[in-house]
Design a protein around this motif. Structure first.
Motif, short mmCIF file in Angstrom:
data_model
loop_
_atom_site.label_atom_id
_atom_site.label_comp_id
_atom_site.label_asym_id
_atom_site.label_seq_id
_atom_site.Cartn_x
_atom_site.Cartn_y
_atom_site.Cartn_z
N ALA A 274 55.42 30.43 33.97
CA ALA A 274 54.44 31.44 34.39
C ALA A 274 54.98 32.84 34.14
O ALA A 274 56.13 33.14 34.47
CB ALA A 274 54.10 31.25 35.87
N ASP A 275 54.13 33.70 33.58
CA ASP A 275 54.50 35.10 33.36
C ASP A 275 54.16 35.96 34.57
O ASP A 275 54.84 36.97 34.83
CB ASP A 275 53.75 35.65 32.14
N HIS A 276 53.11 35.59 35.30
CA HIS A 276 52.68 36.33 36.48
C HIS A 276 52.31 35.33 37.57
O HIS A 276 51.81 34.23 37.28
CB HIS A 276 51.46 37.21 36.20
N THR A 277 52.53 35.70 38.83
CA THR A 277 52.12 34.88 39.96
C THR A 277 51.28 35.73 40.91
O THR A 277 51.55 36.92 41.10
CB THR A 277 53.33 34.31 40.72
N ILE A 278 50.26 35.10 41.49
CA ILE A 278 49.33 35.81 42.38
C ILE A 278 49.18 35.00 43.66
O ILE A 278 48.87 33.80 43.61
CB ILE A 278 47.96 36.00 41.72
N ALA A 279 49.39 35.65 44.79
CA ALA A 279 49.17 35.01 46.09
C ALA A 279 47.67 35.05 46.40
O ALA A 279 47.10 36.13 46.59
CB ALA A 279 49.98 35.71 47.18
N ALA A 280 47.04 33.88 46.46
CA ALA A 280 45.59 33.83 46.60
C ALA A 280 45.11 34.40 47.93
O ALA A 280 43.96 34.86 48.03
CB ALA A 280 45.12 32.38 46.46
N GLY A 281 45.96 34.39 48.93
CA GLY A 281 45.55 34.90 50.24
C GLY A 281 45.74 36.39 50.41
O GLY A 281 45.45 36.94 51.49
N GLU A 282 46.22 37.07 49.38
CA GLU A 282 46.49 38.50 49.48
C GLU A 282 45.66 39.25 48.44
O GLU A 282 46.04 39.37 47.29
CB GLU A 282 47.98 38.77 49.26
N GLY A 283 44.51 39.72 48.86
CA GLY A 283 43.64 40.46 47.94
C GLY A 283 42.76 39.54 47.11
O GLY A 283 42.57 38.37 47.41
N ASP A 284 42.22 40.09 46.05
CA ASP A 284 41.27 39.39 45.18
C ASP A 284 41.98 38.90 43.93
O ASP A 284 42.30 39.70 43.04
CB ASP A 284 40.14 40.35 44.80
N PRO A 285 42.24 37.58 43.82
CA PRO A 285 42.96 37.09 42.64
C PRO A 285 42.17 37.30 41.34
O PRO A 285 42.78 37.50 40.28
CB PRO A 285 43.17 35.61 42.94
N VAL A 286 40.85 37.25 41.39
CA VAL A 286 40.05 37.43 40.18
C VAL A 286 40.24 38.84 39.63
O VAL A 286 40.43 39.04 38.42
CB VAL A 286 38.57 37.14 40.45
N ALA A 287 40.20 39.83 40.51
CA ALA A 287 40.39 41.22 40.07
C ALA A 287 41.77 41.40 39.46
O ALA A 287 41.92 42.10 38.44
CB ALA A 287 40.20 42.17 41.25
N ARG A 288 42.77 40.78 40.06
CA ARG A 288 44.13 40.90 39.54
C ARG A 288 44.26 40.24 38.16
O ARG A 288 44.91 40.76 37.26
CB ARG A 288 45.11 40.28 40.53
N ILE A 289 43.63 39.09 37.98
CA ILE A 289 43.65 38.40 36.69
C ILE A 289 42.99 39.26 35.62
O ILE A 289 43.52 39.41 34.51
CB ILE A 289 42.97 37.02 36.80
N ARG A 290 41.85 39.83 35.95
CA ARG A 290 41.16 40.68 34.97
C ARG A 290 42.00 41.90 34.61
O ARG A 290 42.01 42.34 33.45
CB ARG A 290 39.81 41.12 35.55
N GLU A 291 42.70 42.43 35.61
CA GLU A 291 43.58 43.58 35.35
C GLU A 291 44.72 43.20 34.41
O GLU A 291 45.05 43.96 33.48
CB GLU A 291 44.14 44.09 36.68
N LEU A 292 45.30 42.04 34.61
CA LEU A 292 46.44 41.61 33.80
C LEU A 292 46.05 41.24 32.38
O LEU A 292 46.90 41.25 31.47
CB LEU A 292 47.12 40.40 34.45
N THR A 293 44.77 40.91 32.15
CA THR A 293 44.35 40.37 30.86
C THR A 293 43.29 41.21 30.17
O THR A 293 42.69 40.76 29.19
CB THR A 293 43.82 38.93 31.04
N ASN A 294 43.04 42.39 30.71
CA ASN A 294 42.03 43.28 30.10
C ASN A 294 40.66 42.62 30.04
O ASN A 294 39.99 42.61 29.01
CB ASN A 294 42.48 43.72 28.71
N GLY A 295 40.26 42.00 31.17
CA GLY A 295 38.90 41.47 31.26
C GLY A 295 38.76 40.01 31.60
O GLY A 295 37.65 39.54 31.83
#
Length: 378
Positions: A242-263
Motif C-alpha cells: 500500500a502506498d497510502h492508508t486511510i482510517a475509515a473512521g476519521e473523516g471522509d475516505p472518499v474525499a481523501r481518495i479523490r484528493e490522492l488520485t486527482n478525481g
C-alpha cells in the motif's frame, strides 16, 4: 471411522464464542469415500469471515444443520474411491470451496466458480453427488459446508473439490491458496484485470483485503490505497504494497481518495461485505471506473447508490466470487509465485490454533485482532 470435528448445531449464538460455544468439539462418524470421492487428512484449515458469517447467522439465512464448517484448507490424500482420476494416496492437496463439475454451461465457458452443479450442492449442504458422509454418533446426518467441511481431522470430499499441489509447498500454509489468496489476488488479475500504473483502492484489510493488496502490487498498480477502520492494520498493509492508508473512521475516505488520485481510482475493491462500504467504493471511482464487490453482505441488505452515474459516467459494479478463478489453473500459478518469493503469504499468518481453541479463534477474528489463523491438525 470416527474423527474429531467442530460441529455447528445452532447458528446465531451470542459472542463471546468462547463462552457460548457455537462450535461443539466432538467425535463424529465419517463414511468411506464413494465413487469419485477422496478421504483427506486435513493438515491445516483457515478461520475465515465466511465461516464466521455462518456462525453468527448473518449471511446464511437457511444454513442446514448440524453442519461442519471450514472451506479454506490443505491436506494429504489417504484413500481414493472408485473412479477417481489424476489423484492418488499421499498426494498433497488444496481444497476448492466450489466443486467444479467440468461440463455445465459455466464450466464450459471457463467460469467454473459459477458451476451450476457445484453451487447447487453447496446450497444444499452436500457433496456434488448429493451425498453426505458425516454423521453424529446417534446417526444424524451432518451437512457439508461448501463441499469441504474442513474443521475435522479427516473429511471425505469429491475429487472436483481438490487441487493437487507441489509437495515442496509448505502444506501447513497452503490452505490460504484456497480462499484468501485466490480470492484477493484473483479479483485483481481475473475480475478487474488491473493494468500497471492504474490507481486502486482496497476497502477492508482482513486476509482477503491484504491479499488484494498483494495482487495489486504484483501487477504494478499505482497508487495502492488501503482503507480500514483499524489503523493497527496499516503497517502490514504498507509492507505488502500500500502506498497510502486511510482510517475509515476519521473523516471522509472518499474525499481523501479523490484528493490522492486527482478525481478517483480506476478500481475500487470492497472486501468488507457491507453495503455502505460498497456504496463508498462506488463513489471513490473516477468516471469509467469499476467497483469490484468481493465481500458478501448479509442476504437481507440492498445497495442504494446514484444510478445515473452508471450511464452518465459509465461506471461499473461487478461481483468477484472466488477471484473469478479457474482454480486448477490459478492455484498452481499462485503457489509458483509464492515459492518464487513474489507473494509474501507468510505476512498474513497469525498464531496457529488447535481445534480446542476454535471458538476463541472466532472471537479474535470477529474483534479484528488477527489476520489469518490456521487450525493445525498435523
Amino acid at each position: 471411522m470416527r474423527v474429531e470435528a467442530a460441529v455447528l448445531y445452532e447458528p446465531g449464538r451470542p459472542s463471546p464464542y468462547a463462552e457460548s460455544k457455537p462450535l461443539v468439539i466432538e467425535e463424529v462418524e465419517l463414511d468411506a469415500p464413494g465413487p469419485g470421492e477422496v478421504l483427506v487428512e486435513v493438515v491445516s484449515a483457515g478461520l475465515c469471515h465466511s465461516d464466521l458469517s455462518a456462525i453468527n447467522g448473518s449471511m446464511y439465512a437457511q444454513l442446514p444443520d448440524p453442519i461442519i464448517l471450514g472451506h479454506e484448507a490443505s491436506g494429504i490424500i489417504k484413500e481414493v474411491g472408485p473412479g477417481v482420476k489424476d489423484m492418488q494416496v499421499d498426494d498433497h492437496v488444496v481444497f476448492s470451496f466450489v466443486p467444479m463439475c467440468g461440463h455445465c454451461q459455466y464450466c464450459a465457458i471457463g467460469r467454473p466458480v459459477l458451476c451450476k452443479h457445484g453451487n447447487r450442492a453447496n446450497a444444499h449442504g452436500t457433496l456434488i453427488s448429493g451425498g453426505r458422509r458425516f454423521h453424529t454418533l446417534t446417526g444424524r446426518e451432518i451437512a457439508y459446508f461448501t463441499g469441504t467441511s474442513a474443521f475435522a481431522h479427516f473429511t471425505v470430499v469429491a475429487q472436483e473439490s481438490l487441487i493437487v499441489v507441489d509437495r515442496k509447498l509448505p502444506l501447513d500454509k497452503a490452505a490460504l491458496f484456497g480462499c484468501a489468496l485466490i480470492t484477493g489476488v484473483g479479483a485483481v488479475m481475473n475480475t478487474a484485470r488491473v493494468a500497471p500504473g492504474e490507481p486502486v483502492a482496497i476497502f477492508g484489510l482482513g486476509g482477503v483485503g491484504l491479499s488484494t493488496i498483494m495482487g495489486a502490487k504484483l501487477v504494478g498498480a499505482s497508487p495502492i490505497i488501503a482503507i480500514d477502520m483499524l489503523p493497527s492494520k496499516f503497517e502490514l498493509a504498507r509492507r505488502l504494497g500500500a502506498d497510502h492508508t486511510i482510517a475509515a473512521g476519521e473523516g471522509d475516505p472518499v474525499a481523501r481518495i479523490r484528493e490522492l488520485t486527482n478525481g478517483g481510482v480506476e478500481y475500487a475493491f470492497d472486501v468488507v461485505g457491507n453495503t455502505n462500504v460498497l456504496a463508498q467504493a462506488f463513489k471513490a471511482t473516477r468516471p469509467g471506473g469499476k467497483t469490484i464487490a468481493i465481500g458478501i453482505p448479509p442476504t437481507d441488505k440492498f445497495l442504494s447508490t446514484h444510478a445515473a452515474a452508471l450511464v452518465l459516467q459509465e461506471k461499473v459494479i461487478q461481483g468477484s466470487f472466488m477471484g473469478s478463478a479457474i482454480p486448477r489453473r490459478d492455484i498452481h500459478r499462485l503457489t509458483h509465485l509464492y515459492m518464487a518469493g513474489k507473494l509474501p503469504l507468510d505476512e498474513l499468518l497469525s498464531p496457529a490454533i488447535t481445534l480446542a481453541e476454535i471458538n476463541t479463534g472466532f472471537d479474535r477474528l470477529a474483534q479484528g485482532q488477527v489476520i489469518r489463523q490456521l487450525l493445525h491438525f498435523v
